[in-house]
Write an enzyme that holds these catalytic residues in place. Structure first.
Site, mmCIF file in Angstrom:
data_model
loop_
_atom_site.group_PDB
_atom_site.id
_atom_site.type_symbol
_atom_site.label_atom_id
_atom_site.label_comp_id
_atom_site.label_asym_id
_atom_site.label_seq_id
_atom_site.Cartn_x
_atom_site.Cartn_y
_atom_site.Cartn_z
ATOM 1 C CB CYS A 165 -5.828 -0.472 4.508
ATOM 2 S SG CYS A 165 -5.410 0.141 2.864
ATOM 3 N NE ARG A 178 -0.509 4.986 8.760
ATOM 4 C CZ ARG A 178 -1.806 4.842 9.106
ATOM 5 N NH1 ARG A 178 -2.191 5.101 10.340
ATOM 6 N NH2 ARG A 178 -2.676 4.459 8.204
ATOM 7 C CG ASP A 209 -0.605 4.000 5.333
ATOM 8 O OD1 ASP A 209 0.329 4.466 6.025
ATOM 9 O OD2 ASP A 209 -1.800 4.047 5.675
ATOM 10 C CG HIS A 238 -1.660 -1.016 5.970
ATOM 11 N ND1 HIS A 238 -2.272 -0.037 6.716
ATOM 12 C CD2 HIS A 238 -1.752 -0.624 4.681
ATOM 13 C CE1 HIS A 238 -2.700 0.928 5.896
ATOM 14 N NE2 HIS A 238 -2.412 0.596 4.667
ATOM 15 C CB CYS A 249 -0.902 0.000 1.234
ATOM 16 S SG CYS A 249 -2.048 1.401 1.262
HETATM 17 CO CO CO Z 1 -3.438 1.276 3.015
#
Ligand code: CO
Length: 209
Positions: free
Chosen positions: A101, A46, A44, A98, A42
């Site tokens: 999400c 993090r 993302d 994750h 992803c």
């Molecule tokens: Co995500």
């Protein structure tokens, strides 16, 4: 300090720290790449694949998008997959989702977010397939996290259904495909599923080579 200047300064410090340990670090690195893994993750911020797996530059070939999707008409993704599997010959492909999400959460909601609706629509189909198991969860967060797991497993199947993967299975009995999920609260990866050349596929998805 200017946030952009900050990044450039940190880069200088990082490069110097490697040179201090090994003056040839970048010269050696620049010569070639021979990564062991293709990571599909992803976007993302993090979930930085190299950092959470303690990997170094050169070890992981990467494709990231919102909610780590494998979409059969995404030529950007298919080019990455083809290059990683047939040119770099990676032995392992990892799909890593994750918990919590945002893309998966958006798929469970009825809000329209604009262009991204069309991307997230892929996840709505996965929800629909597993509706009863997901709706059985006690809270909204649990529902999101169940769909996160189903979404990873669906993308592993999508990979197995590409002619790119099946041709590699036929020619060199690799790569293995791994479905993982990352827990933001603990910093830990969990294994969900693995597929490989020995995996059984529904006949409609199977290509003859
Ligand atoms: Co995500």
């Amino acid at each position: 300090m200017d946030r952009i200047k900050h990044l450039l300064l940190e880069n200088k410090a990082w490069a110097q720290s490697h040179l201090d340990l090994n003056p040839n670090y970048f010269k050696d690195m620049a010569r070639d790449q021979n990564p062991e893994y293709l990571w599909i993750g992803c976007s993302d911020s993090r979930v930085p694949e190299s950092e959470i797996t303690n990997s170094r530059p050169g070890e992981i070939f990467v494709h990231r998008n919102i909610a780590n999707l494998v979409v059969h008409t995404d030529t950007n993704f298919l080019s990455v997959l083809s290059y990683a599997v047939h040119s770099l010959k990676v032995p392992h492909v990892i799909v890593c989702g994750h918990y919590n999400c945002g893309g998966v959460r958006a798929a469970l909601a009825q809000n329209s977010f604009g262009l991204i609706d069309n991307w997230v629509r892929n996840i709505k189909d996965t929800y629909f397939t597993h509706k009863f198991e997901i709706d059985g969860a006690k809270s909204e967060n649990e529902r999101v996290n169940k769909l996160v797991e189903f979404n990873v497993m669906e993308q592993v199947k999508n990979l197995a259904h590409t002619s790119i993967i099946q041709r590699a299975w036929h020619e060199r009995q690799a790569p293995h495909i791994h479905g993982w999920v990352y827990d933001l609260n603990q910093g830990l990866l969990k294994e969900l599923v693995t597929m490989g050349p020995e995996s059984k596929l529904d006949s409609v998805y199977k290509y003859d080579f």
